[in-house]
Motif scaffolding. Structure first.
Motif, short mmCIF file in Angstrom:
data_model
loop_
_atom_site.label_atom_id
_atom_site.label_comp_id
_atom_site.label_asym_id
_atom_site.label_seq_id
_atom_site.Cartn_x
_atom_site.Cartn_y
_atom_site.Cartn_z
N TYR A 268 43.45 44.39 26.12
CA TYR A 268 42.12 44.49 26.53
C TYR A 268 41.78 43.19 27.08
CZ TYR A 268 41.12 48.59 24.07
OH TYR A 268 41.04 50.10 23.68
N PHE A 269 42.04 41.92 26.59
CA PHE A 269 41.73 40.76 27.02
C PHE A 269 42.67 40.39 28.22
CE2 PHE A 269 40.25 39.44 22.59
CZ PHE A 269 38.71 39.70 23.04
N ALA B 146 41.27 42.36 31.13
CA ALA B 146 39.95 41.74 31.83
C ALA B 146 40.00 40.33 32.46
CB ALA B 146 39.07 41.34 30.55
N TYR B 147 41.02 39.73 31.85
CA TYR B 147 41.16 38.44 32.59
C TYR B 147 41.79 38.60 34.06
CZ TYR B 147 43.41 33.80 33.82
OH TYR B 147 43.87 32.84 34.29
N GLY C 140 39.25 40.07 36.45
CA GLY C 140 38.08 39.07 36.82
C GLY C 140 38.86 38.18 37.68
N THR D 35 34.56 46.63 37.64
CA THR D 35 34.78 46.67 36.24
C THR D 35 35.66 47.40 36.12
OG1 THR D 35 33.10 48.42 36.12
CG2 THR D 35 32.11 46.23 36.05
N MET D 36 36.19 47.54 34.90
CA MET D 36 37.30 48.05 34.32
C MET D 36 36.98 49.85 34.52
SD MET D 36 38.51 46.11 30.93
CE MET D 36 39.92 47.54 30.68
#
Length: 51
Positions: free
Chosen positions: A16-17, A20-21, A24, A35-36
């Motif tokens: 997940y991180f 998201a990274y 971004g 967004t995801m």
């Protein structure tokens, strides 16, 4: 058995991180805002120049 569940949970959150990274970072490079869970397709409307 408990270590296996903790390891799987840690891998899930690490994914997940990471996603998201990367999302971004790509938004910064492309100067976009996504967004995801963005399912809205943006269609740009252009008008013809009148000459």
């Amino acid at each position: 058995m408990k270590i296996n569940k903790l390891l799987l949970a840690a891998i899930k959150w690490l994914r997940y991180f990471t996603i998201a990274y990367m999302l971004g970072f790509a938004n910064v490079l492309n100067q976009e805002t996504k967004t995801m869970d963005d399912t809205f397709h943006k269609i740009e409307q252009t008008s013809e120049d009148e000459d």
